[in-house]
Design a protein around this motif. Structure first.
Motif, PDB file in Angstrom:
ATOM      1  N   GLY A   1       0.818  -1.208   0.000  1.00 32.38           N
ATOM      2  CA  GLY A   1       0.000   0.000   0.000  1.00 32.38           C
ATOM      3  C   GLY A   1       0.850   1.255   0.000  1.00 32.38           C
ATOM      4  N   LEU A   2       1.948   1.225   0.790  1.00 30.87           N
ATOM      5  CA  LEU A   2       2.889   2.347   0.786  1.00 30.87           C
ATOM      6  C   LEU A   2       3.531   2.495  -0.582  1.00 30.87           C
ATOM      7  CD1 LEU A   2       4.650   4.539   2.060  1.00 30.87           C
ATOM      8  CD2 LEU A   2       6.148   2.714   2.931  1.00 30.87           C
ATOM      9  N   LEU A   3       3.910   1.382  -1.196  1.00 31.22           N
ATOM     10  CA  LEU A   3       4.539   1.433  -2.514  1.00 31.22           C
ATOM     11  C   LEU A   3       3.594   2.032  -3.558  1.00 31.22           C
ATOM     12  CD1 LEU A   3       6.894   0.698  -4.384  1.00 31.22           C
ATOM     13  CD2 LEU A   3       5.874  -1.580  -4.628  1.00 31.22           C
ATOM     14  N   ILE A   4       2.333   1.601  -3.549  1.00 31.02           N
ATOM     15  CA  ILE A   4       1.365   2.124  -4.515  1.00 31.02           C
ATOM     16  C   ILE A   4       1.114   3.613  -4.276  1.00 31.02           C
ATOM     17  CG2 ILE A   4      -1.048   1.981  -5.259  1.00 31.02           C
ATOM     18  CD1 ILE A   4      -0.902  -1.015  -4.681  1.00 31.02           C
ATOM     19  N   ALA A   5       0.965   4.001  -3.021  1.00 32.83           N
ATOM     20  CA  ALA A   5       0.756   5.415  -2.714  1.00 32.83           C
ATOM     21  C   ALA A   5       1.949   6.254  -3.153  1.00 32.83           C
ATOM     22  CB  ALA A   5       0.500   5.594  -1.215  1.00 32.83           C
ATOM     23  N   TRP A   6       3.145   5.728  -2.953  1.00 34.37           N
ATOM     24  CA  TRP A   6       4.362   6.442  -3.358  1.00 34.37           C
ATOM     25  C   TRP A   6       4.401   6.648  -4.861  1.00 34.37           C
ATOM     26  CZ3 TRP A   6       8.358   8.629  -0.644  1.00 34.37           C
ATOM     27  CH2 TRP A   6       9.493   8.975  -1.377  1.00 34.37           C
ATOM     28  N   VAL A   7       4.085   5.605  -5.628  1.00 29.95           N
ATOM     29  CA  VAL A   7       4.101   5.709  -7.083  1.00 29.95           C
ATOM     30  C   VAL A   7       3.048   6.704  -7.561  1.00 29.95           C
ATOM     31  CG1 VAL A   7       3.641   4.444  -9.222  1.00 29.95           C
ATOM     32  CG2 VAL A   7       5.055   3.411  -7.438  1.00 29.95           C
ATOM     33  N   LEU A   8       1.867   6.669  -6.976  1.00 34.43           N
ATOM     34  CA  LEU A   8       0.787   7.563  -7.401  1.00 34.43           C
ATOM     35  C   LEU A   8       1.096   9.024  -7.092  1.00 34.43           C
ATOM     36  CD1 LEU A   8      -2.367   5.492  -6.356  1.00 34.43           C
ATOM     37  CD2 LEU A   8      -1.511   5.893  -8.673  1.00 34.43           C
TER      38      LEU A   8
ATOM     39  N   VAL B   1      -7.654   1.630  -7.374  1.00 37.26           N
ATOM     40  CA  VAL B   1      -7.399   1.415  -5.943  1.00 37.26           C
ATOM     41  C   VAL B   1      -8.709   1.379  -5.165  1.00 37.26           C
ATOM     42  CG1 VAL B   1      -6.349   2.443  -3.886  1.00 37.26           C
ATOM     43  CG2 VAL B   1      -5.087   2.411  -6.033  1.00 37.26           C
ATOM     44  N   ASP B   2      -9.685   2.167  -5.610  1.00 34.54           N
ATOM     45  CA  ASP B   2     -10.969   2.227  -4.908  1.00 34.54           C
ATOM     46  C   ASP B   2     -11.941   1.142  -5.348  1.00 34.54           C
ATOM     47  OD1 ASP B   2     -10.268   4.473  -3.402  1.00 34.54           O
ATOM     48  OD2 ASP B   2     -10.807   5.832  -5.036  1.00 34.54           O
ATOM     49  N   LEU B   3     -11.540   0.293  -6.276  1.00 29.62           N
ATOM     50  CA  LEU B   3     -12.439  -0.754  -6.771  1.00 29.62           C
ATOM     51  C   LEU B   3     -12.955  -1.670  -5.661  1.00 29.62           C
ATOM     52  CD1 LEU B   3     -13.802  -2.028  -9.226  1.00 29.62           C
ATOM     53  CD2 LEU B   3     -11.755  -3.436  -9.538  1.00 29.62           C
TER      54      LEU B   3
ATOM     55  N   THR C   1      -8.762  -4.924   1.664  1.00 32.60           N
ATOM     56  CA  THR C   1      -8.239  -3.905   2.589  1.00 32.60           C
ATOM     57  C   THR C   1      -7.177  -3.000   1.973  1.00 32.60           C
ATOM     58  OG1 THR C   1      -6.583  -5.481   3.439  1.00 32.60           O
ATOM     59  CG2 THR C   1      -8.713  -5.389   4.557  1.00 32.60           C
ATOM     60  N   LEU C   2      -6.803  -3.236   0.730  1.00 31.27           N
ATOM     61  CA  LEU C   2      -5.761  -2.400   0.114  1.00 31.27           C
ATOM     62  C   LEU C   2      -6.069  -0.907   0.154  1.00 31.27           C
ATOM     63  CD1 LEU C   2      -3.157  -2.039  -1.544  1.00 31.27           C
ATOM     64  CD2 LEU C   2      -4.515  -2.468  -3.611  1.00 31.27           C
ATOM     65  N   PRO C   3      -7.296  -0.461  -0.176  1.00 31.84           N
ATOM     66  CA  PRO C   3      -7.542   0.992  -0.214  1.00 31.84           C
ATOM     67  C   PRO C   3      -7.343   1.690   1.121  1.00 31.84           C
ATOM     68  CG  PRO C   3      -9.300  -0.209  -1.328  1.00 31.84           C
ATOM     69  CD  PRO C   3      -8.462  -1.222  -0.618  1.00 31.84           C
TER      70      PRO C   3
ATOM     71  N   ARG D   1      -5.174   5.049   0.736  1.00 32.60           N
ATOM     72  CA  ARG D   1      -5.877   6.318   0.908  1.00 32.60           C
ATOM     73  C   ARG D   1      -5.524   7.016   2.216  1.00 32.60           C
ATOM     74  NH1 ARG D   1      -6.123   6.925  -4.124  1.00 32.60           N
ATOM     75  NH2 ARG D   1      -7.855   5.940  -5.225  1.00 32.60           N
ATOM     76  N   THR D   2      -4.963   6.307   3.166  1.00 28.00           N
ATOM     77  CA  THR D   2      -4.518   6.945   4.399  1.00 28.00           C
ATOM     78  C   THR D   2      -3.137   7.565   4.248  1.00 28.00           C
ATOM     79  OG1 THR D   2      -5.782   5.310   5.679  1.00 28.00           O
ATOM     80  CG2 THR D   2      -4.152   6.591   6.871  1.00 28.00           C
ATOM     81  N   VAL D   3      -2.257   6.891   3.513  1.00 26.55           N
ATOM     82  CA  VAL D   3      -0.880   7.362   3.359  1.00 26.55           C
ATOM     83  C   VAL D   3      -0.768   8.403   2.247  1.00 26.55           C
ATOM     84  CG1 VAL D   3       1.478   6.626   2.825  1.00 26.55           C
ATOM     85  CG2 VAL D   3       0.015   5.193   4.241  1.00 26.55           C
ATOM     86  N   GLN D   4      -1.566   8.286   1.210  1.00 25.15           N
ATOM     87  CA  GLN D   4      -1.441   9.139   0.022  1.00 25.15           C
ATOM     88  C   GLN D   4      -1.513  10.633   0.337  1.00 25.15           C
ATOM     89  OE1 GLN D   4      -4.210   8.017  -3.035  1.00 25.15           O
ATOM     90  NE2 GLN D   4      -3.188   9.207  -4.619  1.00 25.15           N
ATOM     91  N   PRO D   5      -2.483  11.130   1.134  1.00 25.69           N
ATOM     92  CA  PRO D   5      -2.504  12.573   1.428  1.00 25.69           C
ATOM     93  C   PRO D   5      -1.277  13.057   2.198  1.00 25.69           C
ATOM     94  CG  PRO D   5      -4.611  11.543   1.971  1.00 25.69           C
ATOM     95  CD  PRO D   5      -3.641  10.438   1.727  1.00 25.69           C
ATOM     96  N   VAL D   6      -0.741  12.200   3.076  1.00 23.70           N
ATOM     97  CA  VAL D   6       0.443  12.594   3.839  1.00 23.70           C
ATOM     98  C   VAL D   6       1.648  12.720   2.914  1.00 23.70           C
ATOM     99  CG1 VAL D   6       1.940  11.960   5.767  1.00 23.70           C
ATOM    100  CG2 VAL D   6      -0.502  11.430   5.866  1.00 23.70           C
TER     101      VAL D   6
END
Length: 277
Positions: free
Chosen positions: A77-84, A99-101, A150-152, A156-161
């Motif tokens: 999840g951290l890796l995906i948020a980082w890439v996005l 991600v929201d699927l 549970t991926l989203p 979605r928690t890490v992405q805004p930070v």
């Protein structure tokens, strides 16, 4: 002369009244009914029900697979948020929407799709079958389903930070001779750690109560791949309402504990951000 600023919404007393009434009808009354129903059991009967070998085995499957799925999403999840957040690439908006699927897709549909793909004769499962690795209808299939669901929560928690993270600090550290690993562990990780822990706790809590996507891929074999929510449903089908509510109270206690953890992590996050400001 100072004028009193009126709120667009109703006054505090009326708003508070509506809030308490809504929470009571939707949350408190059902939980109170569950506890009252369970109170018809004495302590010895309650303990006997919640510590049956088959029930204890379901606890191990439920909490073990949920923890493993949350840990997997903690990393990926951290890796995906980082890439996005950090990299532009073609189809980025599509990946971000995918991600929201799991939020939009009915859990039963997700379970059927995963069971079909990872079954021994499925598109992916057929390649693992000759290797002696069975995915569907095993605890491994449960982990796969819970990871999907549970991926989203982590992303979605890490992405805004990550979006609010000041890149100037990373550039300054790099200019002073810090390696990429040092920049990550000394600057980035301490900043996103509260969000990571919050996402992990939310993913773990969601996985514990998951039912729809799991029963299709788990195989539901007692002592092997039977989850606790399925035990509750089974007792309800047998009209053993006291047994179902007793097990449900155990799950409720765990959920409350996780809720306290999540609120504590959110308080910690707010405190850290306040210090930075």
């Amino acid at each position: 002369m100072a004028f009193k600023q009126h709120s667009v919404l109703p006054g505090f007393k009326l708003s508070l009244g509506y809030t308490l009434l809504y929470l009571s009808l939707i949350v408190l009354l059902p939980l109170a009914a569950l506890i009252i129903k369970t109170s018809n059991l004495d302590w010895s009967a309650f303990w006997t029900i919640v510590t049956e070998p088959r029930v204890v085995a379901s606890y191990k499957v439920t909490f073990g697979t949920s923890l493993l799925a949350a840990l997997i999403n903690l990393v990926f999840g951290l890796l995906i948020a980082w890439v996005l957040v950090r990299y532009p690439f073609p189809g980025k908006r599509l990946v971000d929407a995918l991600v929201d699927l799991p939020f939009a897709l009915p859990t039963a549909v997700a379970g059927i799709a995963l069971a079909t793909i990872y079954a021994p004769n499925g598109w992916i499962g057929q390649w693992f079958e000759p290797l002696g690795l069975k995915i569907a209808f095993t605890p491994l299939g449960i982990v796969l389903a819970l990871t999907f669901i549970t991926l989203p929560f982590v992303v979605r928690t890490v992405q805004p930070v990550l979006q609010d993270l000041e890149k100037e600090l990373e550039e300054a550290a790099a200019s002073l001779g810090a390696t990429r690993g040092q920049v990550f562990y000394k600057i980035i990780l301490p900043t996103i750690l509260p969000a990571l822990l919050t996402g992990f706790a939310m993913a773990f809590a969601r996985a514990i109560g998951e039912y729809g996507s799991v029963i299709f891929i788990a195989g539901n074999m007692p002592y092997v791949s039977e989850i606790t929510p399925l035990m509750i449903i089974s007792k309800l089908e047998q009209y053993d309402y006291l047994g179902a509510t007793a097990i449900a109270c155990v799950m409720l206690a765990v959920s409350f504990a996780l809720l306290l953890v999540i609120n504590g992590l959110q308080w910690w996050t707010a405190k850290r951000l306040g210090r930075r400001k």
